[in-house]
Write a protein that holds these residues in place. Sequence first.
Motif, PDB file in Angstrom:
ATOM      1  N   SER A   1       0.858  -1.189   0.000  1.00  0.00           N
ATOM      2  CA  SER A   1       0.000   0.000   0.000  1.00  0.00           C
ATOM      3  C   SER A   1       0.891   1.235   0.000  1.00  0.00           C
TER       4      SER A   1
ATOM      5  N   TYR B   1      -0.245  -0.328  -9.770  1.00  0.00           N
ATOM      6  CA  TYR B   1       0.366  -0.266  -8.432  1.00  0.00           C
ATOM      7  C   TYR B   1       1.129   1.045  -8.252  1.00  0.00           C
TER       8      TYR B   1
ATOM      9  N   LYS C   1       0.303   3.861  -9.753  1.00  0.00           N
ATOM     10  CA  LYS C   1      -0.757   4.878  -9.617  1.00  0.00           C
ATOM     11  C   LYS C   1      -1.294   4.904  -8.189  1.00  0.00           C
ATOM     12  N   SER C   2      -1.453   3.732  -7.583  1.00  0.00           N
ATOM     13  CA  SER C   2      -2.030   3.687  -6.233  1.00  0.00           C
ATOM     14  C   SER C   2      -1.012   4.082  -5.165  1.00  0.00           C
TER      15      SER C   2
END
Length: 378
Positions: A159, A192, A194-195
């Motif tokens: 994350s 991934y 972008k997040s």
Amino acid sequence: MKKLGITLIILVALGSLGFAKGGQQGGGSSSTQAALIGIAMPETHVQRWQKDGANLKAAVEKLGYRAEVAYGDADQNRQNQQIQNFLTNGAKLLIVGNINDGVNSAIADAAQDNVTVIAYDRLIMNSGDYDYYITFNNYKVGQFQGQGLETGLNLKEASADAPKYITLFAGSPTDNNAKFFFDGAMSVLNPYIKSGALKVIGPYPETSADNANFQRIATENWQAPIAKTRMENLLNNDAANVVLDGILAPNDTLARAIIEACLADAKYADGKLPVVTGQDAEADSVLSIKNGQQYMTVFKDTAKLAEAAVSLADQIIKGQTPSIPGATLASGDLVSIGDTGKKQVKAYLLEPVIITQSNWQVPLDAGHFTAEESARLK
Ligand code: GAL
């Protein structure tokens, strides 16, 4: 009587030559000679191409044609000269893995002489002078590399609070395949990034269309020393204050050079290497995967590619509509794999296989390695 006997012997000898050679109908300089197929390979410094040259020659001869093989040593002028030699020697068809667009004048000369050209593994860009291309699904090769990082870094669990760090390498900017590999990989990684779960250290071309940044991560002629030096520079500069979790490496030759640079850095020594991708299932890399250093590679069964290319050549020479066992004619989204920018050529695609520590034996079992390489792997 004696005269008749000699004539008979000559006739039988000529006849047996003609019937023994499957390539006979292709002509060549003399009607008793099998047709010549010229095989132009780009380089020998990447192991796979040595295998390709040998496999192609064997497959050509197995079908009764004559074969000549030449390696361009990553020098397009040299390869053009080799192609001219094939033409002078009366080649009926050429199988070409080119180095860069500089090959186009030689391909135009072949067309002028009515010599068929098959682009082998690499699409010959910006040429309208040939009709056939045979390769692997190169976009999928890149997707496998992206998936290698996705699995190896467990990105699904990452994350923005606890991101993973990677750096990006691409293949030769003059090799059209390098763009497909990169775009395939980035199709998996971009979400991934972008997040925020994945952070790129160093240049970040979102796709190969960002040419300025793509050039910065590309590796001229797939030369290992260039990738090694770039990795060393990254370790001392952009990546000096982070620990890299992964590295997108486009093939095995470059992956090993990158790993070498990492191992010389205390942060990555002793089993703390980043997840490094690869391609080609070269013996040294498969051994590295088996031993837990390189994370993955992509196995492209080049013996099958050679066989398929020669089957295509044979069918073209015989004037048949090609149907190639194990290869499919690109359609739908994949049609662009055969777009030279000047012409849509027929692209036949074979399927690559992803290799990690859990299935490293697959290329061994497929007979991909020499006896010496197999012995090292066992
Ligand atoms: C590409 C080829 C790869 C790779 C590379 C380096 O065109 O598809 O398999 O090895 O060249 O020569």
